[in-house]
Structures are given as structure tokens and as C-alpha cells.
Design an enzyme around this catalytic site. Structure first.
Site, PDB file in Angstrom:
ATOM      1  N   GLU A 248     -36.717 -70.139  94.225  1.00 27.70           N
ATOM      2  CA  GLU A 248     -35.615 -70.001  95.178  1.00 27.70           C
ATOM      3  C   GLU A 248     -34.886 -68.720  94.766  1.00 27.70           C
ATOM      4  O   GLU A 248     -34.558 -68.549  93.586  1.00 27.70           O
ATOM      5  CB  GLU A 248     -34.648 -71.177  95.087  1.00 27.70           C
ATOM      6  CG  GLU A 248     -33.529 -71.055  96.120  1.00 27.70           C
ATOM      7  CD  GLU A 248     -32.416 -72.093  95.975  1.00 27.70           C
ATOM      8  OE1 GLU A 248     -32.380 -72.780  94.943  1.00 27.70           O
ATOM      9  OE2 GLU A 248     -31.594 -72.203  96.905  1.00 27.70           O
TER      10      GLU A 248
ATOM     11  N   ARG B  31     -41.639 -78.880  81.917  1.00 31.84           N
ATOM     12  CA  ARG B  31     -40.991 -77.570  81.889  1.00 31.84           C
ATOM     13  C   ARG B  31     -40.796 -77.110  80.454  1.00 31.84           C
ATOM     14  O   ARG B  31     -40.851 -77.893  79.511  1.00 31.84           O
ATOM     15  CB  ARG B  31     -39.650 -77.645  82.621  1.00 31.84           C
ATOM     16  CG  ARG B  31     -38.595 -78.449  81.875  1.00 31.84           C
ATOM     17  CD  ARG B  31     -37.289 -78.498  82.666  1.00 31.84           C
ATOM     18  NE  ARG B  31     -36.990 -77.227  83.270  1.00 31.84           N
ATOM     19  CZ  ARG B  31     -36.447 -77.092  84.500  1.00 31.84           C
ATOM     20  NH1 ARG B  31     -36.174 -78.151  85.208  1.00 31.84           N
ATOM     21  NH2 ARG B  31     -36.185 -75.914  84.977  1.00 31.84           N
TER      22      ARG B  31
ATOM     23  N   LYS C 158     -30.856 -72.456  85.455  1.00 31.13           N
ATOM     24  CA  LYS C 158     -30.403 -71.312  86.254  1.00 31.13           C
ATOM     25  C   LYS C 158     -28.900 -71.395  86.514  1.00 31.13           C
ATOM     26  O   LYS C 158     -28.213 -70.387  86.522  1.00 31.13           O
ATOM     27  CB  LYS C 158     -31.118 -71.327  87.615  1.00 31.13           C
ATOM     28  CG  LYS C 158     -32.140 -70.220  87.809  1.00 31.13           C
ATOM     29  CD  LYS C 158     -32.416 -70.083  89.313  1.00 31.13           C
ATOM     30  CE  LYS C 158     -33.904 -70.003  89.587  1.00 31.13           C
ATOM     31  NZ  LYS C 158     -34.213 -69.986  91.032  1.00 31.13           N
TER      32      LYS C 158
END
Length: 547
Positions: free
Chosen positions: A33, A257, A267
Site C-alpha cells: 500500500e 513476517r 509502518k
RNA sequence: UGUCCUAUGGUGUAAUGGUAACACAGCAGAUUUUGAUUCUGCUUUUCUAGGUUCGAAUCCUAGUAGGACAACCA
């Protein structure tokens, strides 16, 4: 016997699919994104997705998941592209979920027509309440029974901008009593009268992640859609949409992850560090962002090696930062030219060397690299050495300078400390040494042996440069284990600036981004802040220290 | 008091029913004109309990522990 590298679980799936003839070739995608900068966690995903296509002969698309206009910006798009290329990968196609808005709208209409979606006027609070909890089933509301015609009319009105933000949503009609919360009639379209970075104000309704991601995969005929573990519960919904929309069946697979010691990959939190000026931007060399580690001096090769070494699996992990440091040292050791820079200077006067005279001493640029050649270092009667390379009362295994003790000046001569000169307070201000002319580097006929070898810079020819030393951004090894604000755990000494240190003259020829090993001090990279007047170097990583 | 995912040295990752291995970290030693590099050696491992099997890290069951899931974020 050939040493075959074992496969990770996703490679096993791919090989099985290929062997079964399920696909002729594979297609993966990297779907960020554009609401922030890429970090090391993304590097893992990039290496996995692109690596798979490279290994098995397929393609990887770069797809921006830009379905939320309020958080996304073109600046992020540009930097993401730059980071992926810097890491060394090239995408087959550059695509945007927003390219599919018309198609996605048609998918929604199709669902409504099949009686599988409805417009809901509830507030988000009401919807949350009706949704239940993980242990308590949800309940239906009155909007769920709207007719297909009414839903079609209302959804068209939503699209036409006849309803304000938050007044209505389109929901998939699945099962409010489903054990998976995501299947309890998830919202698939919401109203947002906001400017989108690519579609401007063409749309005022935007699809949710779950109604965009899988469909985008499907449109692009992605064979293996690889994401992180937190999307496991979404897989059921992902498949439900594909099945009910009757579109190409992409398959989702999830891996764990990346987590690393002394840093964090969120983020949102990284954005906070930037916005609150806790760091100096997304590319601050202390940041785990790709632009940060690039500026710090990490190489794409070392990052790819790192991603290869950490593997891909499904269990939660916390990778020791020292593994990353190992990878970058391993690479830099092979490619970085060596230079001498004195950080904490102590003057050495060679009392038996003719004052003002200079002779050039050749010094190897890098013995680990072939054909790296040599550079000339000017030797003279006044030199800078590292203050810590002298001790007045040395312990037994101290190999460096002390009263009466000898050392080798790297690529120079062996010198002997005759006297330490002190100021009135007893601080050593300079050393008086003698040198042995026959001990010249490369043609030593002195028969002397000096165990210690130290770096040095000629006082007359020294180039002043600025050095920036970095340490972990956080003090806590496992940042996911804290239960208070992450700002409470910042390392106050994560940045240390040495505004003026002395470098050998060759350093003046450096260019931005160039990697060096400053002998015995670590690996450094020239920072873009450098000017003609003052060069700035970032410490990428220290040398391994077994002193 | 739900569903799903996971469990192998300090940290990661392999072993795909047949001798538990590799890397990092750590600790020794050798070499070294970087106390770097290089080389050698060492320490340390299958969550628990049952079951299947000639044989289980691997398959099954239960337990335990950790993680995910209740945004009109992705």
C-alpha cells in the site's frame, strides 16, 4: 554429491503445483500500500515473491494496493519503486488496484444481483455490536433483507455521490453467525468523498482490502498470492469471493513476517518516528526502512543474502540483528576499499624524521579484492594516531604504543615511543617517537617485530571529515514484548556525531554512496549530506571486535 | 472461554517415517603489516503425555505454551 539447498514450504508448494501440471508458469506479485516506505520486512517479501518467479520461471507484478485514498500518496509510490529496483528486482508490470475500480464495481453489482450483497445504513458502532465477538456470534439486522432492486438502486446512489461518508456501506451477505469474524457480512464498499492519488474524484466509493486484493490477484492471474500470517483468517473470505464471483482462482499462502531485535517493522510506528522528528526522515540511517539502510551503507547484495539466510516458515520469529550485520560485513569486506581515518587524534612527532619532509607510502586498497590496487599515503614527521592506541600503563596483552614500546604504522614504519608529553594537568598531549628507517613497509630489513599495527594520518595532509556513528534505535531486544509506549524505549545514544576527524588525503576523492572500510574503525558510506567543504560518512557497521 | 496458526540449541532454518544438521551468536586456538579477514576446534537442540510403527522431530489424540481474529485500515 551436489549440495542441494532445501526448499522452503512455499517452494515446495510451487514445485508440487508445477509437477502436477496445475500451472505452466507461475505468477506472483508484490502488493504494497503506498502509505509509507518499504522496510526490511518488505525486503523479505520482495525476495520471496520475485525470487520464486526467477527460480521457477514466471513473472512478478508490482501492484500498489491503493484502495484507501486518505492515506496514500504518489511520493510513496515513487520511493517504493526505487527501493524495489535498488534491491535488484524488476517487475513484469506496474499495476494499481485503483486501475480495477470499474471492474471491482461490476463485481459488487454481480454480488448484489446474486443476492449476496446488501446496502447497510447502520453506523459503524451498530455494526460492531451486531457483529459479536470471537466467542459470541453476530446477529442479522433489518437491512439484510433489502430486495435486490433496492440494493441495486442504493448502491448506484452511493456511487453517484448521493449519500454522505459513513451513511451507508455495501456488505457481502454471508453469515452473521460464522465462526470466522471476517465472514460475518464484511463491509466491501464504503463511501469516501476524498481525492485519490490516481483517480482523483472519479469515485466516492472505494472497495475494502478484502474486496480488492483477491480480485486483483485474480484479474492478473496470480497463481501464488503470498502474504503474511495475519491474513490467514482472510483466506476463507478470499476464496469465497473468487468462488461466488466465478473468477480465476488465485491461491493465498501465508508466511511469518520478519521481526528483528532492537527495532520494529510497523509502518504506523515508523511513520510516527518520522512525523515526530524522533528520526531525521524515512531515510534516517537508523531506520529499518530500505532507504534508511541504503543510506546507512547496506548493500542490496547483503540484504538479499540476509533474506536467503533467514528462510521462510510459519512460526513467529525474532531474528538477531547480528545476522544482518554479518551479511553486510561479509559483502563489504570484499568490495570496500580501505582507508585510514583517525577519530580521536593524538599527535605523534617522529623526532628522527626530517621535519617538513614527505614520502609516499603505497598502501593496499583491498587485499580481499583482485586488482584493487594501491594508493599513496604521505608519511611525515607529524602524524595523528588514535588516542586509544597509546596507554601509559598498559596491561600485559596490550600490543600498541606505550612508553618504550613499538608498533607498526600500517604501510609505514615501525616506531618506538620515547616520551609522552603532558600538559599541566597531566593529560598526554603528544608523543615523541623515533622511527626505524630500515623497517619501511614492504622492504623491512630491520629484523624488528612489532605485534601491534595501527592506522595513522599525516598531520599536514589530513582531510577533516564528519563521522556519524549509529547504534540500535531501541534499547529493548524484543520490541513486541513491551506493553507501554515504544517511545519509552528509544536509545538516547543511537546517533553520535564526530564533527571533525582526520582522514588520509585519498578520502577527499570519495563519492556519495561509496563504501569504505576505515581501517580498524568499521565500514563507512559517504552520506548525501556531504559538501565539497565537508564530507560526511555514516558508519554502516563496526568491524567484528574480539579484542 | 470460540476458531485458526505455530512449537527443533541462545537466535534462525533444515532433516519430508530410518545416525538431528547448517548458519549466526558465544568460547578456545592458529595465521595475520587491520586485535579485521582467513583457518581449526568446542559448547548447546526435537514443549509434555499417551498412541500408531521394527523404527517418530516427522503421523494420530490430548494437554501446555506462544501468536492471529471483534477497523467504513491494509
Amino acid at each position: 554429491m551436489a549440495d542441494e539447498k532445501s526448499l522452503n514450504f512455499i517452494e515446495e508448494i510451487v514445485e508440487a503445483d508445477l509437477a502436477a501440471g496445475k500451472y505452466k508458469t507461475i505468477a506472483t506479485r508484490f502488493p504494497p500500500e503506498p502509505n509509507g516506505y518499504l522496510h526490511l520486512g518488505h525486503a523479505k517479501s520482495i525476495c520471496l515473491n520475485f525470487g520464486l518467479a526467477l527460480k521457477y520461471g514466471g513473472k512478478t507484478n508490482l501492484r500498489f494496493d491503493d484502495t484507501n485514498p486518505v492515506t496514500e500518496e504518489t511520493e510513496y509510490v515513487d520511493n517504493i519503486k526505487q527501493d524495489v529496483q535498488w534491491l535488484g528486482f524488476q517487475w513484469a508490470e506496474e499495476l494499481y488496484a485503483s486501475d480495477y475500480f470499474p471492474q471491482l464495481y461490476e463485481f459488487a453489482v454481480k454480488l448484489i444481483k446474486k443476492g449476496l450483497a446488501y446496502v447497510d445504513d447502520s453506523t459503524s458502532d451498530e455494526m460492531a455490536r451486531q457483529k459479536g465477538t470471537p466467542t459470541q456470534l453476530g446477529v442479522n439486522n433489518q437491512y439484510r433483507n433489502r430486495s435486490i432492486e433496492e440494493n441495486l438502486r442504493l448502491f448506484t446512489e452511493m456511487k453517484e455521490g448521493k449519500h454522505p461518508d459513513g451513511s451507508k456501506v455495501l456488505r457481502a451477505k454471508i453469515d452473521m453467525g460464522h465462526v470466522n469474524m471476517l465472514m460475518r457480512d464484511p463491509v466491501i464498499y464504503r463511501i469516501k468523498h476524498a481525492d485519490h492519488h490516481r483517480t482523483g474524484n472519479t469515485w466516492c466509493i472505494y472497495p475494502m482490502y478484502d474486496f480488492a486484493h483477491g480480485q486483483s490477484d485474480s484479474i492478473e492471474h496470480i497463481t501464488h498470492s503470498i502474504c503474511t500470517l495475519e491474513f490467514v483468517p482472510h483466506r476463507e473470505l478470499y476464496n469465497w469471493f473468487i468462488e461466488n464471483l466465478e473468477i480465476y482462482p488465485s491461491k493465498q499462502y501465508e508466511f511469518a513476517r520478519l521481526n528483528m531485535t532492537y527495532t520494529m517493522m510497523s509502518k504506523r510506528k515508523l511513520l510516527q518516528l518520522v512525523e515526530e522528528n524522533i528520526v531525521n526522515g524515512w531515510d534516517d540511517p537508523r531506520m529499518p526502512t530500505l532507504s534508511g539502510v541504503r543510506r546507512r551503507g547496506y548493500t542490496p547484495e547483503s540484504l538479499r543474502e540476509f533474506c536467503d539466510k533467514i528462510g521462510v516458515a510459519k512460526r513467529d520469529n525474532l531474528i538477531d540483528i547480528s545476522l544482518l550485520e554479518f551479511c553486510v560485513r561479509e559483502h563489504l569486506n570484499k568490495i570496500a576499499q580501505r582507508r585510514m581515518v583517525v577519530f580521536d587524534p593524538l599527535k605523534v612527532v617522529i623526532t628522527n624524521y626530517p621535519e617538513g619532509e614527505t614520502e609516499l607510502m603505497p598502501s593496499e586498497n583491498n587485499t580481499e579484492a583482485e586488482n584493487a590496487g594501491v594508493r599513496q599515503m604521505p608519511f611525515g614527521s607529524e602524524l595523528w594516531i588514535e588516542r586509544e592506541d597509546f596507554m601509559e600503563n598498559p596491561p600485559k596483552k596490550y600490543f600498541r604504543l606505550a612508553p618504550g614500546q613499538m608498533v607498526r604504522l600500517k604501510s609505514g614504519f615501525i616506531i618506538k615511543c620515547e616520551e609522552a608529553i603532558k600538559d599541566t594537568e597531566g593529560n598526554v598531549t603528544e608523543l615523541h617517537c623515533t622511527y626505524f628507517p630500515e623497517s619501511r613497509s614492504g622492504s623491512d630489513k630491520s629484523g624488528l617485530h612489532a605485534k601491534g599495527v595501527i592506522h595513522w594520518v599525516n598531520v599536514q595532509h589530513a582531510v577533516p571529515v564528519e563521522i556519524r556513528l549509529y547504534d540500535h534505535l531501541f534499547l529493548k531486544e524484543d520490541m513486541s514484548s513491551i506493553d507501554d509506549d515504544f517511545r519509552n524505549h528509544l536509545n538516547p545514544d543511537s546517533l553520535q556525531v564526530l564533527p571533525q576527524v582526520y582522514a588520509e588525503p585519498e578520502v577527499a576523492k570519495a563519492s556519495v554512496g561509496e563504501h569504505f572500510q576505515f581501517l580498524r574503525m568499521g565500514y563507512f558510506c559517504m552520506d548525501p549530506d556531504s559538501t565539497k567543504e565537508k564530507l560526511v560518512f555514516n558508519r554502516t557497521v563496526t568491524l567484528r571486535d574480539s579484542k
